[in-house]
Motif scaffolding. Structure first.
Motif, PDB file in Angstrom:
ATOM      1  N   GLY A 108      17.511  25.749 -38.124  1.00  0.00           N
ATOM      2  CA  GLY A 108      16.961  27.093 -38.864  1.00  0.00           C
ATOM      3  C   GLY A 108      18.232  27.632 -39.752  1.00  0.00           C
ATOM      4  O   GLY A 108      17.924  28.138 -40.762  1.00  0.00           O
ATOM      5  N   TRP A 109      19.261  27.575 -39.276  1.00  0.00           N
ATOM      6  CA  TRP A 109      20.474  28.120 -40.304  1.00  0.00           C
ATOM      7  C   TRP A 109      20.587  27.198 -41.614  1.00  0.00           C
ATOM      8  O   TRP A 109      20.856  27.803 -42.246  1.00  0.00           O
ATOM      9  CB  TRP A 109      21.755  27.870 -39.317  1.00  0.00           C
ATOM     10  CG  TRP A 109      23.014  28.062 -39.807  1.00  0.00           C
ATOM     11  CD1 TRP A 109      23.331  28.801 -41.276  1.00  0.00           C
ATOM     12  CD2 TRP A 109      24.353  27.874 -39.705  1.00  0.00           C
ATOM     13  NE1 TRP A 109      24.653  28.796 -41.574  1.00  0.00           N
ATOM     14  CE2 TRP A 109      25.492  28.146 -40.361  1.00  0.00           C
ATOM     15  CE3 TRP A 109      24.755  27.239 -38.477  1.00  0.00           C
ATOM     16  CZ2 TRP A 109      26.717  28.105 -40.387  1.00  0.00           C
ATOM     17  CZ3 TRP A 109      26.332  26.957 -38.239  1.00  0.00           C
ATOM     18  CH2 TRP A 109      27.089  27.279 -39.153  1.00  0.00           C
ATOM     19  N   ARG A 110      20.469  25.925 -41.276  1.00  0.00           N
ATOM     20  CA  ARG A 110      20.457  24.871 -42.322  1.00  0.00           C
ATOM     21  C   ARG A 110      19.202  25.119 -43.198  1.00  0.00           C
ATOM     22  O   ARG A 110      18.958  24.169 -44.169  1.00  0.00           O
ATOM     23  CB  ARG A 110      20.606  23.471 -41.947  1.00  0.00           C
ATOM     24  CG  ARG A 110      22.095  23.361 -41.266  1.00  0.00           C
ATOM     25  CD  ARG A 110      23.311  23.858 -41.894  1.00  0.00           C
ATOM     26  NE  ARG A 110      23.251  23.028 -43.118  1.00  0.00           N
ATOM     27  CZ  ARG A 110      24.235  23.262 -43.907  1.00  0.00           C
ATOM     28  NH1 ARG A 110      25.080  24.371 -44.082  1.00  0.00           N
ATOM     29  NH2 ARG A 110      24.372  22.533 -45.327  1.00  0.00           N
ATOM     30  N   ARG A 111      18.207  26.072 -42.936  1.00  0.00           N
ATOM     31  CA  ARG A 111      16.907  26.008 -43.660  1.00  0.00           C
ATOM     32  C   ARG A 111      16.125  24.650 -43.761  1.00  0.00           C
ATOM     33  O   ARG A 111      15.573  24.602 -44.719  1.00  0.00           O
ATOM     34  CB  ARG A 111      17.206  26.539 -44.768  1.00  0.00           C
ATOM     35  CG  ARG A 111      17.750  27.966 -44.846  1.00  0.00           C
ATOM     36  CD  ARG A 111      18.012  28.478 -46.366  1.00  0.00           C
ATOM     37  NE  ARG A 111      19.256  27.686 -46.543  1.00  0.00           N
ATOM     38  CZ  ARG A 111      19.409  27.014 -47.710  1.00  0.00           C
ATOM     39  NH1 ARG A 111      18.588  26.760 -48.707  1.00  0.00           N
ATOM     40  NH2 ARG A 111      20.708  26.092 -47.908  1.00  0.00           N
ATOM     41  N   SER A 112      16.403  24.044 -42.621  1.00  0.00           N
ATOM     42  CA  SER A 112      15.658  22.491 -42.404  1.00  0.00           C
ATOM     43  C   SER A 112      14.316  22.819 -41.571  1.00  0.00           C
ATOM     44  O   SER A 112      14.291  23.493 -40.674  1.00  0.00           O
ATOM     45  CB  SER A 112      16.274  21.644 -41.490  1.00  0.00           C
ATOM     46  OG  SER A 112      15.425  20.541 -41.029  1.00  0.00           O
ATOM     47  N   ILE A 113      13.223  22.329 -42.097  1.00  0.00           N
ATOM     48  CA  ILE A 113      11.751  22.305 -41.582  1.00  0.00           C
ATOM     49  C   ILE A 113      11.807  21.836 -40.360  1.00  0.00           C
ATOM     50  O   ILE A 113      10.578  22.188 -39.535  1.00  0.00           O
ATOM     51  CB  ILE A 113      11.054  21.663 -42.644  1.00  0.00           C
ATOM     52  CG1 ILE A 113       9.526  22.239 -42.486  1.00  0.00           C
ATOM     53  CG2 ILE A 113      10.907  20.427 -42.695  1.00  0.00           C
ATOM     54  CD1 ILE A 113       8.412  22.177 -43.462  1.00  0.00           C
ATOM     55  N   TRP A 114      12.834  20.890 -40.127  1.00  0.00           N
ATOM     56  CA  TRP A 114      12.642  20.377 -38.592  1.00  0.00           C
ATOM     57  C   TRP A 114      12.954  21.346 -37.647  1.00  0.00           C
ATOM     58  O   TRP A 114      12.996  20.952 -36.401  1.00  0.00           O
ATOM     59  CB  TRP A 114      13.647  19.231 -38.498  1.00  0.00           C
ATOM     60  CG  TRP A 114      12.977  18.080 -39.505  1.00  0.00           C
ATOM     61  CD1 TRP A 114      13.530  17.462 -40.718  1.00  0.00           C
ATOM     62  CD2 TRP A 114      12.104  16.989 -39.310  1.00  0.00           C
ATOM     63  NE1 TRP A 114      12.805  16.655 -41.102  1.00  0.00           N
ATOM     64  CE2 TRP A 114      11.780  16.249 -40.052  1.00  0.00           C
ATOM     65  CE3 TRP A 114      11.165  17.070 -37.869  1.00  0.00           C
ATOM     66  CZ2 TRP A 114      10.819  15.391 -40.168  1.00  0.00           C
ATOM     67  CZ3 TRP A 114      10.094  16.159 -37.958  1.00  0.00           C
ATOM     68  CH2 TRP A 114      10.012  15.194 -38.993  1.00  0.00           C
ATOM     69  N   THR A 115      13.370  22.596 -37.923  1.00  0.00           N
ATOM     70  CA  THR A 115      13.784  23.517 -36.800  1.00  0.00           C
ATOM     71  C   THR A 115      12.423  23.757 -36.291  1.00  0.00           C
ATOM     72  O   THR A 115      12.410  24.006 -34.902  1.00  0.00           O
ATOM     73  CB  THR A 115      14.233  24.949 -37.598  1.00  0.00           C
ATOM     74  OG1 THR A 115      14.312  25.814 -36.541  1.00  0.00           O
ATOM     75  CG2 THR A 115      12.958  25.477 -38.490  1.00  0.00           C
ATOM     76  N   TRP A 116      11.268  23.991 -36.854  1.00  0.00           N
ATOM     77  CA  TRP A 116       9.812  24.166 -36.152  1.00  0.00           C
ATOM     78  C   TRP A 116       9.593  23.009 -35.153  1.00  0.00           C
ATOM     79  O   TRP A 116       9.051  23.359 -33.901  1.00  0.00           O
ATOM     80  CB  TRP A 116       9.132  24.315 -37.211  1.00  0.00           C
ATOM     81  CG  TRP A 116       9.286  25.633 -37.930  1.00  0.00           C
ATOM     82  CD1 TRP A 116       9.469  25.399 -39.279  1.00  0.00           C
ATOM     83  CD2 TRP A 116       9.197  26.858 -37.725  1.00  0.00           C
ATOM     84  NE1 TRP A 116       9.685  26.794 -39.760  1.00  0.00           N
ATOM     85  CE2 TRP A 116       9.725  27.719 -38.715  1.00  0.00           C
ATOM     86  CE3 TRP A 116       9.046  27.510 -36.525  1.00  0.00           C
ATOM     87  CZ2 TRP A 116       9.748  28.981 -38.558  1.00  0.00           C
ATOM     88  CZ3 TRP A 116       9.019  28.831 -36.413  1.00  0.00           C
ATOM     89  CH2 TRP A 116       9.777  29.721 -37.642  1.00  0.00           C
ATOM     90  N   PRO A 117       9.598  21.691 -35.378  1.00  0.00           N
ATOM     91  CA  PRO A 117       9.091  20.686 -34.422  1.00  0.00           C
ATOM     92  C   PRO A 117      10.239  20.915 -33.084  1.00  0.00           C
ATOM     93  O   PRO A 117       9.969  20.571 -31.869  1.00  0.00           O
ATOM     94  CB  PRO A 117       9.550  19.301 -35.088  1.00  0.00           C
ATOM     95  CG  PRO A 117       9.047  19.639 -36.444  1.00  0.00           C
ATOM     96  CD  PRO A 117       9.380  21.109 -36.672  1.00  0.00           C
ATOM     97  N   ALA A 118      11.573  21.260 -33.356  1.00  0.00           N
ATOM     98  CA  ALA A 118      12.514  21.387 -32.349  1.00  0.00           C
ATOM     99  C   ALA A 118      12.323  22.665 -31.511  1.00  0.00           C
ATOM    100  O   ALA A 118      12.106  22.486 -30.362  1.00  0.00           O
ATOM    101  CB  ALA A 118      13.788  21.517 -32.844  1.00  0.00           C
ATOM    102  N   GLN A 119      11.759  23.727 -31.916  1.00  0.00           N
ATOM    103  CA  GLN A 119      11.562  24.832 -31.437  1.00  0.00           C
ATOM    104  C   GLN A 119      10.178  24.665 -30.304  1.00  0.00           C
ATOM    105  O   GLN A 119       9.873  24.926 -29.427  1.00  0.00           O
ATOM    106  CB  GLN A 119      11.166  26.233 -32.287  1.00  0.00           C
ATOM    107  CG  GLN A 119      12.293  26.604 -32.804  1.00  0.00           C
ATOM    108  CD  GLN A 119      12.185  27.812 -33.775  1.00  0.00           C
ATOM    109  OE1 GLN A 119      11.662  28.905 -33.155  1.00  0.00           O
ATOM    110  NE2 GLN A 119      12.469  27.805 -35.038  1.00  0.00           N
ATOM    111  N   PHE A 120       9.179  23.832 -30.995  1.00  0.00           N
ATOM    112  CA  PHE A 120       7.909  23.520 -30.404  1.00  0.00           C
ATOM    113  C   PHE A 120       8.466  22.744 -28.959  1.00  0.00           C
ATOM    114  O   PHE A 120       7.966  23.103 -28.122  1.00  0.00           O
ATOM    115  CB  PHE A 120       7.086  22.674 -31.088  1.00  0.00           C
ATOM    116  CG  PHE A 120       5.971  22.119 -30.620  1.00  0.00           C
ATOM    117  CD1 PHE A 120       4.679  22.700 -30.659  1.00  0.00           C
ATOM    118  CD2 PHE A 120       5.573  20.972 -30.060  1.00  0.00           C
ATOM    119  CE1 PHE A 120       3.329  22.479 -29.985  1.00  0.00           C
ATOM    120  CE2 PHE A 120       4.644  20.436 -29.224  1.00  0.00           C
ATOM    121  CZ  PHE A 120       3.328  21.146 -29.383  1.00  0.00           C
TER     122      PHE A 120
END
Length: 218
Positions: A37-49
């Motif tokens: 999320g800090w890096r503004r990567s869209i992969w933050t959301w699958p990781a949070q999931f």
């Protein structure tokens, strides 16, 4: 042995705290999600999931129904956030997610929504004690996490302030609940939150300055 039993198995014991696999794995993925999320990567959301899915087992093992509910909410909001960031992916010049400070109306809605939500959820947890043994801190973290994720999905710098306020209560609550690894991770979260807040703050100011310059040039 079932998958759930394996996830709730003990990794090690430290300072009288029993650290379990689900707590360790879920929060490690959660740390990665915050860094993304800090890096503004869209992969933050699958990781949070994925973090939410694993942490459901951790909170269930600690008999924290409110924590289980929070993680189920995290799973749902992660799917929504993924969709929001997919739509706004090209907003920044480098193809990443554009970030900004919330407007006055957005800030009022976030603060008011968080306050009212905490009151409502805290009242529910108090009315039904089986949902949480520590209703008001649990409600605060429950609603604060939701507010932070909504702000993140909208690319608001206030996302980091919301996480900071959640961590202040989350650290002692995690340790007192027997989820030692969660408590340690919350401490690391604090450092990531401060760095992430600085990065998003500077990027939002740079974007605002570019808008002003472009407007003057036009």
């Amino acid at each position: 042995m079932s998958v759930l039993d394996a996830l709730n198995g003990e990794v090690f014991t430290a300072f009288g705290q029993h650290v379990i696999w689900s707590d360790t794995i879920g929060n490690t993925i959660g740390l990665a999600a915050l860094a993304l999320g800090w890096r503004r990567s869209i992969w933050t959301w699958p990781a949070q999931f994925l973090s939410g899915v694993v942490l459901v087992a951790a909170y269930a093992s600690a008999h924290l129904s409110g924590g289980v509910g929070k993680q189920l909410l995290v799973i749902g909001v992660a799917l929504w956030g993924w969709r929001q960031w997919q739509r706004g992916r090209q907003q920044a010049q480098d193809g990443s997610i554009a970030v900004r400070f919330a407007g006055c109306r957005e800030r009022v809605l976030l603060v008011a929504g968080t306050a009212l939500g905490t009151a409502a959820v805290g009242g529910l947890f108090t009315l039904y004690p089986q949902l949480s043994w520590n209703p008001w801190p649990d409600a605060y973290i429950f609603v604060g996490t939701l507010a932070a994720m909504v702000a993140q999905a909208r690319g608001l710098v206030e996302f980091w302030f919301a996480w900071l306020l959640v961590d202040v209560v989350g650290v002692p609550l995690a340790f007192s609940s027997g989820l030692a690894f969660s408590g340690l991770v919350y401490v690391v979260y604090l450092a990531l939150v401060v760095w992430g807040m600085r990065d998003w703050w500077l990027r939002s100011r740079a974007a605002a300055d570019r808008t002003v310059l472009e407007g003057a040039a036009a």
